[in-house]
Design an enzyme around this catalytic site. Sequence first.
Site, PDB file in Angstrom:
ATOM      1  N   VAL A 113      -3.352  13.093  -1.295  1.00 51.58           N
ATOM      2  CA  VAL A 113      -2.788  14.131  -0.419  1.00 51.58           C
ATOM      3  C   VAL A 113      -1.530  14.787  -0.968  1.00 51.58           C
ATOM      4  O   VAL A 113      -1.013  15.728  -0.371  1.00 51.58           O
ATOM      5  CB  VAL A 113      -2.463  13.647   1.023  1.00 51.58           C
ATOM      6  N   TYR A 163       0.831  -1.212   0.000  1.00 50.15           N
ATOM      7  CA  TYR A 163       0.000   0.000   0.000  1.00 50.15           C
ATOM      8  C   TYR A 163       0.871   1.270   0.000  1.00 50.15           C
ATOM      9  O   TYR A 163       0.643   2.190  -0.793  1.00 50.15           O
ATOM     10  CB  TYR A 163      -0.944  -0.030   1.214  1.00 50.15           C
TER      11      TYR A 163
HETATM   12  O1  DON Z   1      -2.395   6.454   3.299  1.00 43.52           O
HETATM   13  C1  DON Z   1      -2.180   7.656   3.327  1.00 43.52           C
HETATM   14  O2  DON Z   1      -2.446   8.353   4.302  1.00 43.52           O
HETATM   15  C2  DON Z   1      -1.586   8.293   2.079  1.00 43.52           C
HETATM   16  N1  DON Z   1      -0.584   7.434   1.510  1.00 43.52           N
HETATM   17  C3  DON Z   1      -2.643   8.546   1.060  1.00 43.52           C
HETATM   18  C4  DON Z   1      -3.817   9.343   1.596  1.00 43.52           C
HETATM   19  C5  DON Z   1      -4.451  10.204   0.584  1.00 43.52           C
HETATM   20  O3  DON Z   1      -3.901  10.496  -0.452  1.00 43.52           O
HETATM   21  C6  DON Z   1      -5.765  10.809   0.946  1.00 43.52           C
HETATM   22  N2  DON Z   1      -6.230  11.695  -0.112  1.00 43.52           N
HETATM   23  N3  DON Z   1      -6.542  12.819  -0.162  1.00 43.52           N
END
Ligand code: DON
Length: 304
Positions: A258, A188
């Site tokens: 993000v 992930y």
């Molecule tokens: O798992 C996480 O927190 C990050 N790798 C991805 C989260 C994310 O991109 C949320 N989107 N806006």
Amino acid sequence: MELAAARTIERAAELQERGNVASYIPELAKVDPQKAGIAITLANGATISAGDCDEQSTIQSVSKVFTLALALGTVGDRLWNRVGREPSGSAFDSILQLEHENGIPRNPFVNAGALVVTDSILSNYQPKEALAEILSFVRALADDETIHIDKAVAQSETETGHRNRALAHYLASYGNFNNQVDHTLGVYFHQCALSMSCVQLSRAGRFLAFGGAIGAGEARIVSHRRAKRIAAIMITCGHYDGSGDFAYRVGVPAKSGVSGMILAVVPNVASIAVWSPGLNKNGNSLIGTQMLEQVIRELDWSIF
Ligand code: DON
């Protein structure tokens, strides 16, 4: 259309309020919030782009649309026994609903749901093979073998991803995890660190805009029905607890990350990627949303 893209970037540069770059993944905090790029890929394969459209960024949660397509291809509708299809109305990394709903995440785009999706892909592979499968899927969609994973960003999240670790262990406590928690988390974190420019991402998103094919007259990579259904989940859940506001303002299916990337699809017309690293309170790109709102209004591309 070239003009619309260029105007969008010009207006984005004038905006004073840039939002805040994500800092909970330390590598992402280093990115300049002034960056802004856009790329629009049409059914004939042409890509129109402007601004920082060739600069690489990790795609973060935008990767969840690619892993969802892969997982549905692997396990089919059985995936829906493990994850729902309803908007959550809560933050992307929230753990609150999981207890009330017995370890079944609301949808595949909140982090808990995306972990289940990745876990289902991993069940058929070793972690390195699963990652190679995800990478080669995205490369095939974009028709670009240069797409790679940003190891520094993956490492940064591996060191600091306590919430995702908590979510994964919580899912495992409900029996909704089939693999070793660290293996699924590793895949992930690396899928989130897929590094792409707006041009590459808009090309990778074509299958969602063009009914499962990467362009007019091309063979389908996923079925028409599946592409439409993924787009339906994008519009209802793609911006977390900001999904309603995004549908109201922009009016097309889209998925945010993000890092400030957003992939938006205008059914049968275009696949659009925008990037600007500053985020709004829901963790979605502030300027990216404004760029999409403007360009889609100007081109009259809202699906409503
Ligand atoms: O798992 C996480 O927190 C990050 N790798 C991805 C989260 C994310 O991109 C949320 N989107 N806006």
